[in-house]
Design an enzyme around this catalytic site. Sequence first.
Site, short mmCIF file in Angstrom:
data_model
loop_
_atom_site.label_atom_id
_atom_site.label_comp_id
_atom_site.label_asym_id
_atom_site.label_seq_id
_atom_site.Cartn_x
_atom_site.Cartn_y
_atom_site.Cartn_z
N SER A 226 -12.43 41.99 75.96
CA SER A 226 -11.69 41.51 77.12
C SER A 226 -10.98 42.72 77.69
O SER A 226 -10.19 43.37 77.02
CB SER A 226 -10.69 40.44 76.68
OG SER A 226 -9.79 40.20 77.74
N ASP B 252 -0.40 36.84 79.99
CA ASP B 252 -0.67 36.82 81.43
C ASP B 252 -0.42 35.46 82.06
O ASP B 252 0.04 35.37 83.20
CB ASP B 252 -2.09 37.33 81.70
CG ASP B 252 -2.20 38.83 81.47
OD1 ASP B 252 -1.19 39.54 81.71
OD2 ASP B 252 -3.27 39.31 81.06
N ASP C 141 -15.79 33.88 84.39
CA ASP C 141 -14.84 32.77 84.24
C ASP C 141 -14.28 32.29 85.58
O ASP C 141 -14.28 31.10 85.87
CB ASP C 141 -13.69 33.16 83.32
CG ASP C 141 -14.13 33.26 81.87
OD1 ASP C 141 -15.22 32.74 81.54
OD2 ASP C 141 -13.40 33.87 81.07
N ARG D 252 0.45 41.91 87.35
CA ARG D 252 0.55 40.46 87.59
C ARG D 252 1.50 40.14 88.74
O ARG D 252 1.16 39.33 89.61
CB ARG D 252 0.95 39.70 86.31
CG ARG D 252 0.00 39.88 85.14
CD ARG D 252 -1.46 39.80 85.51
NE ARG D 252 -2.34 40.10 84.38
CZ ARG D 252 -3.58 40.52 84.51
NH1 ARG D 252 -4.12 40.69 85.70
NH2 ARG D 252 -4.30 40.79 83.44
N1 ARG Z 1 -1.66 42.68 75.81
C1 ARG Z 1 -1.56 43.33 77.08
C2 ARG Z 1 -0.48 42.72 77.91
O1 ARG Z 1 -0.08 41.64 77.63
C3 ARG Z 1 -2.87 43.41 77.79
C4 ARG Z 1 -3.39 42.14 78.37
C5 ARG Z 1 -4.73 42.38 78.94
N2 ARG Z 1 -5.30 41.21 79.51
C6 ARG Z 1 -6.58 40.87 79.37
N3 ARG Z 1 -7.00 39.84 79.99
N4 ARG Z 1 -7.41 41.57 78.62
O2 ARG Z 1 0.01 43.30 78.84
#
Ligand code: ARG
Length: 401
Positions: free
Chosen positions: A177, A126, A16, A97
């Site tokens: 993912s 995210d 991506d 992040r």
């Molecule tokens: N749900 C989790 C969070 O918000 C994990 C996010 C993981 N991100 C991903 N792109 N798979 O912290």
Amino acid sequence: MSTSEKIVLAYSGGLDTSVAIGWIAEATGAEVIAVAVDVGQGGEDLDTIRKRALACGAVEAYVADARDEFADEYCLPALKANALYMDRYPLVSALSRPVIVKHLVKAAQQHGAGTVAHGCTGKGNDQVRFEVGITALAPELKCIAPVRDLALTRDKAIDFAERNNLPIETTKKNPYSIDQNVWGRAIETGFLEDIWNPPIEDIYTYTQDPAEPRDPDEVVITFDEGRPVAIDGETVTMLQAIEILNQRAGAHGVGRLDMVEDRLVGIKSREVYEAPGAIALIAAHQELENVTVERELARFKRTVDQRWGELVYDGLWSSPLKQALDGFIDDANAHVSGEIRMVLHGGRAVVTGRRSGQSLYDFGLATYDTGDTFDQSHAKGFIELFGMSTKLAAVRNQKNG
Ligand code: ARG
């Protein structure tokens, strides 16, 4: 030097964000600077990732080694806060992040870029963490998300990569993912979206199957003011402490989680995590707090810890409230020094011993054997007064039927 607009892209090396380089350039006419941040995600060699970004059309590409910074400035505060969102999730992605954001903003400022781009979808947490995080550090920067804002779907990405001969694998279909760093690993989507389906052994990489027979492992963790400083007597950095426990606790299947989680965007989502080092460290730290933190402070801290975790989950790492709570949490860790012994076995990290020069545990006051220094005659009067207000209310209620 060209005068065209510059955009800094948060680059992972995957399909991506590799396609996003050309996609953004086509859609906006801007030059793309790719920035990858090493938070201990392992996997591909970082120079390979950097070269791929250039081959995909980035005018510049950087890889920042942020592993120690991530451990010291992000994972350590989370440990001091015993941070577990919904009492379970150790904030793996939520913690990475803000450090990624810090490096993106730095790159944007160095290159005079006015926009930062990221590869998040419009459904997750995210995107919020990136964009609110960027606003908090550099309110003048704009954000774009090609997957969400420029209609870059998975199929279009594959098509774009093939048409432009981008040096990226498009055939290998990963149904999940995945986001991972030294603090843990998050696995989403695919067959896990049916919340009745159990996770399969294949999805785990940080942990072994806890059901496999193995001899237990005993470990002693030394803390100084809330920070792990030694493991089995050997001095460690925060990063090393996490890495060592990822190995040792991971070998016993510690830190696997399967949960339905409340996302900030309002939906519930199925999440599988593995965070062996984080879960072992938090269990040890929590127990050392039990020994060294005064009762009223400890009770209040639990509320603060929970709120801290929610703020970080919600992308408010650099918010005023989160920063003020950091001050409280640091203060509350001033006496959290000493040693915790744990046994790692069968998917669990179990504390079996504690030792501290800052201990509030008084053997003489606690013992039921000889050597008892607790004057039990004070208890009767204490209970009488402590229960007085409840008793007055009960008497009143009885009288009034
Ligand atoms: N749900 C989790 C969070 O918000 C994990 C996010 C993981 N991100 C991903 N792109 N798979 O912290």
